[in-house]
Design a protein around this motif. Structure first.
Motif, PDB file in Angstrom:
ATOM      1  N   ALA A 184       0.860  -1.082   0.143  1.00 54.08           N
ATOM      2  CA  ALA A 184       0.168   0.200   0.146  1.00 54.08           C
ATOM      3  C   ALA A 184       0.822   1.444  -0.004  1.00 54.08           C
ATOM      4  O   ALA A 184       0.334   2.168  -0.592  1.00 54.08           O
ATOM      5  CB  ALA A 184      -0.859   0.074   1.194  1.00 54.08           C
ATOM      6  N   PHE A 185       2.027   1.192   0.435  1.00 52.62           N
ATOM      7  CA  PHE A 185       3.035   2.527   0.484  1.00 52.62           C
ATOM      8  C   PHE A 185       3.957   2.430  -0.799  1.00 52.62           C
ATOM      9  O   PHE A 185       4.077   3.379  -1.110  1.00 52.62           O
ATOM     10  CB  PHE A 185       3.732   2.237   1.974  1.00 52.62           C
ATOM     11  CG  PHE A 185       2.770   2.922   3.051  1.00 52.62           C
ATOM     12  CD1 PHE A 185       2.699   4.128   2.972  1.00 52.62           C
ATOM     13  CD2 PHE A 185       2.580   2.002   3.922  1.00 52.62           C
ATOM     14  CE1 PHE A 185       1.935   4.581   4.367  1.00 52.62           C
ATOM     15  CE2 PHE A 185       1.710   2.538   5.059  1.00 52.62           C
ATOM     16  CZ  PHE A 185       1.537   3.712   5.034  1.00 52.62           C
ATOM     17  N   ALA A 186       4.309   1.167  -1.081  1.00 56.63           N
ATOM     18  CA  ALA A 186       5.184   1.074  -2.066  1.00 56.63           C
ATOM     19  C   ALA A 186       4.800   1.292  -3.508  1.00 56.63           C
ATOM     20  O   ALA A 186       5.167   1.900  -4.368  1.00 56.63           O
ATOM     21  CB  ALA A 186       5.928  -0.249  -2.119  1.00 56.63           C
ATOM     22  N   VAL A 187       3.696   0.847  -3.835  1.00 53.63           N
ATOM     23  CA  VAL A 187       2.970   0.921  -5.201  1.00 53.63           C
ATOM     24  C   VAL A 187       2.778   2.521  -5.356  1.00 53.63           C
ATOM     25  O   VAL A 187       3.195   2.873  -6.596  1.00 53.63           O
ATOM     26  CB  VAL A 187       1.505   0.154  -5.291  1.00 53.63           C
ATOM     27  CG1 VAL A 187       0.821   0.449  -6.678  1.00 53.63           C
ATOM     28  CG2 VAL A 187       1.935  -1.206  -5.296  1.00 53.63           C
ATOM     29  N   PRO A 188       1.982   3.232  -4.679  1.00 47.16           N
ATOM     30  CA  PRO A 188       1.796   4.579  -5.201  1.00 47.16           C
ATOM     31  C   PRO A 188       3.276   5.458  -5.216  1.00 47.16           C
ATOM     32  O   PRO A 188       3.332   6.277  -5.921  1.00 47.16           O
ATOM     33  CB  PRO A 188       0.934   5.366  -3.995  1.00 47.16           C
ATOM     34  CG  PRO A 188       0.478   4.102  -3.338  1.00 47.16           C
ATOM     35  CD  PRO A 188       1.413   3.018  -3.361  1.00 47.16           C
ATOM     36  N   ALA A 189       4.128   4.865  -4.222  1.00 45.82           N
ATOM     37  CA  ALA A 189       5.560   5.657  -4.437  1.00 45.82           C
ATOM     38  C   ALA A 189       6.115   5.418  -5.820  1.00 45.82           C
ATOM     39  O   ALA A 189       6.551   6.145  -6.529  1.00 45.82           O
ATOM     40  CB  ALA A 189       6.534   5.218  -3.416  1.00 45.82           C
ATOM     41  N   VAL A 190       5.974   4.266  -6.378  1.00 48.58           N
ATOM     42  CA  VAL A 190       6.744   3.806  -7.704  1.00 48.58           C
ATOM     43  C   VAL A 190       5.777   4.426  -8.619  1.00 48.58           C
ATOM     44  O   VAL A 190       6.369   4.962  -9.696  1.00 48.58           O
ATOM     45  CB  VAL A 190       6.617   2.241  -8.065  1.00 48.58           C
ATOM     46  CG1 VAL A 190       7.047   1.491  -9.220  1.00 48.58           C
ATOM     47  CG2 VAL A 190       7.837   1.538  -6.581  1.00 48.58           C
ATOM     48  N   VAL A 191       4.273   4.439  -8.630  1.00 49.66           N
ATOM     49  CA  VAL A 191       3.734   4.943  -9.843  1.00 49.66           C
ATOM     50  C   VAL A 191       3.992   6.419  -9.957  1.00 49.66           C
ATOM     51  O   VAL A 191       4.109   6.975 -10.892  1.00 49.66           O
ATOM     52  CB  VAL A 191       2.271   4.863  -9.467  1.00 49.66           C
ATOM     53  CG1 VAL A 191       1.375   5.525 -10.452  1.00 49.66           C
ATOM     54  CG2 VAL A 191       1.832   3.172  -9.830  1.00 49.66           C
ATOM     55  N   GLY A 192       4.128   7.237  -8.860  1.00 49.66           N
ATOM     56  CA  GLY A 192       4.290   8.630  -8.538  1.00 49.66           C
ATOM     57  C   GLY A 192       5.691   8.826  -9.231  1.00 49.66           C
ATOM     58  O   GLY A 192       5.756   9.844 -10.094  1.00 49.66           O
ATOM     59  N   HIS A 193       6.610   8.127  -8.949  1.00 51.85           N
ATOM     60  CA  HIS A 193       8.055   8.329  -9.478  1.00 51.85           C
ATOM     61  C   HIS A 193       7.966   8.261 -11.075  1.00 51.85           C
ATOM     62  O   HIS A 193       8.332   9.111 -11.702  1.00 51.85           O
ATOM     63  CB  HIS A 193       8.895   7.443  -8.755  1.00 51.85           C
ATOM     64  CG  HIS A 193      10.506   7.538  -9.246  1.00 51.85           C
ATOM     65  ND1 HIS A 193      11.121   8.645  -8.645  1.00 51.85           N
ATOM     66  CD2 HIS A 193      11.033   7.107 -10.298  1.00 51.85           C
ATOM     67  CE1 HIS A 193      12.391   8.741  -9.417  1.00 51.85           C
ATOM     68  NE2 HIS A 193      12.356   7.784 -10.394  1.00 51.85           N
ATOM     69  N   ARG A 194       7.219   7.170 -11.494  1.00 54.14           N
ATOM     70  CA  ARG A 194       7.243   6.820 -12.706  1.00 54.14           C
ATOM     71  C   ARG A 194       6.591   7.831 -13.677  1.00 54.14           C
ATOM     72  O   ARG A 194       7.188   8.108 -14.733  1.00 54.14           O
ATOM     73  CB  ARG A 194       6.968   5.358 -13.108  1.00 54.14           C
ATOM     74  CG  ARG A 194       8.007   4.297 -12.582  1.00 54.14           C
ATOM     75  CD  ARG A 194       7.783   2.887 -12.986  1.00 54.14           C
ATOM     76  NE  ARG A 194       8.753   2.007 -12.754  1.00 54.14           N
ATOM     77  CZ  ARG A 194       8.440   0.786 -12.652  1.00 54.14           C
ATOM     78  NH1 ARG A 194       7.562   0.220 -12.681  1.00 54.14           N
ATOM     79  NH2 ARG A 194       9.884   0.010 -12.440  1.00 54.14           N
ATOM     80  N   LEU A 195       5.510   8.137 -13.176  1.00 55.92           N
ATOM     81  CA  LEU A 195       4.609   9.254 -13.863  1.00 55.92           C
ATOM     82  C   LEU A 195       5.316  10.563 -13.898  1.00 55.92           C
ATOM     83  O   LEU A 195       5.475  11.172 -14.942  1.00 55.92           O
ATOM     84  CB  LEU A 195       3.243   9.241 -13.311  1.00 55.92           C
ATOM     85  CG  LEU A 195       2.021   8.162 -13.409  1.00 55.92           C
ATOM     86  CD1 LEU A 195       0.986   8.292 -12.636  1.00 55.92           C
ATOM     87  CD2 LEU A 195       2.006   7.965 -14.957  1.00 55.92           C
ATOM     88  N   ALA A 196       6.051  11.117 -12.934  1.00 52.84           N
ATOM     89  CA  ALA A 196       6.936  12.080 -12.790  1.00 52.84           C
ATOM     90  C   ALA A 196       7.990  12.001 -14.076  1.00 52.84           C
ATOM     91  O   ALA A 196       8.111  12.701 -14.711  1.00 52.84           O
ATOM     92  CB  ALA A 196       7.357  12.485 -11.556  1.00 52.84           C
ATOM     93  N   ARG A 197       8.455  10.836 -14.039  1.00 50.11           N
ATOM     94  CA  ARG A 197       9.808  10.648 -15.012  1.00 50.11           C
ATOM     95  C   ARG A 197       9.022  10.832 -16.405  1.00 50.11           C
ATOM     96  O   ARG A 197      10.050  11.106 -17.400  1.00 50.11           O
ATOM     97  CB  ARG A 197      10.256   9.405 -14.611  1.00 50.11           C
ATOM     98  CG  ARG A 197      11.587   9.101 -15.070  1.00 50.11           C
ATOM     99  CD  ARG A 197      12.228   7.817 -14.390  1.00 50.11           C
ATOM    100  NE  ARG A 197      13.284   7.611 -15.270  1.00 50.11           N
ATOM    101  CZ  ARG A 197      14.529   6.893 -14.749  1.00 50.11           C
ATOM    102  NH1 ARG A 197      14.126   6.003 -13.566  1.00 50.11           N
ATOM    103  NH2 ARG A 197      15.648   6.727 -15.107  1.00 50.11           N
TER     104      ARG A 197
END
Length: 130
Positions: free
Chosen positions: A18-31
């Motif tokens: 629940a914590f890892a997935v939004p962090a990864v998605v946010g990082h990749r979308l920003a990238r």
């Protein structure tokens, strides 16, 4: 592993997801947004890797769940044979109910493990990169 430990481990893995997935998605979308229409070599590697890893994680999860179901069905068959041939040893309805409950938890844990492993590793890796 006891049923209680299995429940605790499964709950911990779901919480970490629940914590890892939004962090990864946010990082990749920003990238992706920063890369624009012409991403560099590093971004292309990351984007193609994220597509591949989803297929691998999905296949690993289904394989693990299938093997776990096979093992659970074998244990259930053994328990049913034992109950039929030696009814004085117990193992009636309550034991079968516990078996199915444990089986469901074990199958979920087997399916979440590869996804959890990859998502948490990605969150750590992407959290370090700049």
């Amino acid at each position: 592993m006891t049923a209680r430990r299995q429940q605790t481990r499964l709950a911990r893995q779901v919480g970490e997801l629940a914590f890892a997935v939004p962090a990864v998605v946010g990082h990749r979308l920003a990238r992706m947004a920063l890369a624009g229409p012409m991403p560099g070599a590093r971004d292309r590697r990351e984007f193609s890797g994220m597509v591949n890893e989803k297929g691998v994680a999905f296949a690993n999860a289904w394989t693990a769940m299938g093997w776990q179901m096979l093992m659970s069905q074998q244990r259930l068959a053994f328990a049913l044979c034992r109950a039929a041939w030696m009814p004085w040893l117990g193992g009636g309805g309550l034991a079968l109910h516990r078996h199915w409950q444990n089986t469901a938890q074990q199958v979920m844990a087997a399916g979440i493990a590869p996804v959890h492993r990859k998502a948490v590793a990605n969150a750590r890796r992407l959290g370090r990169s700049r």
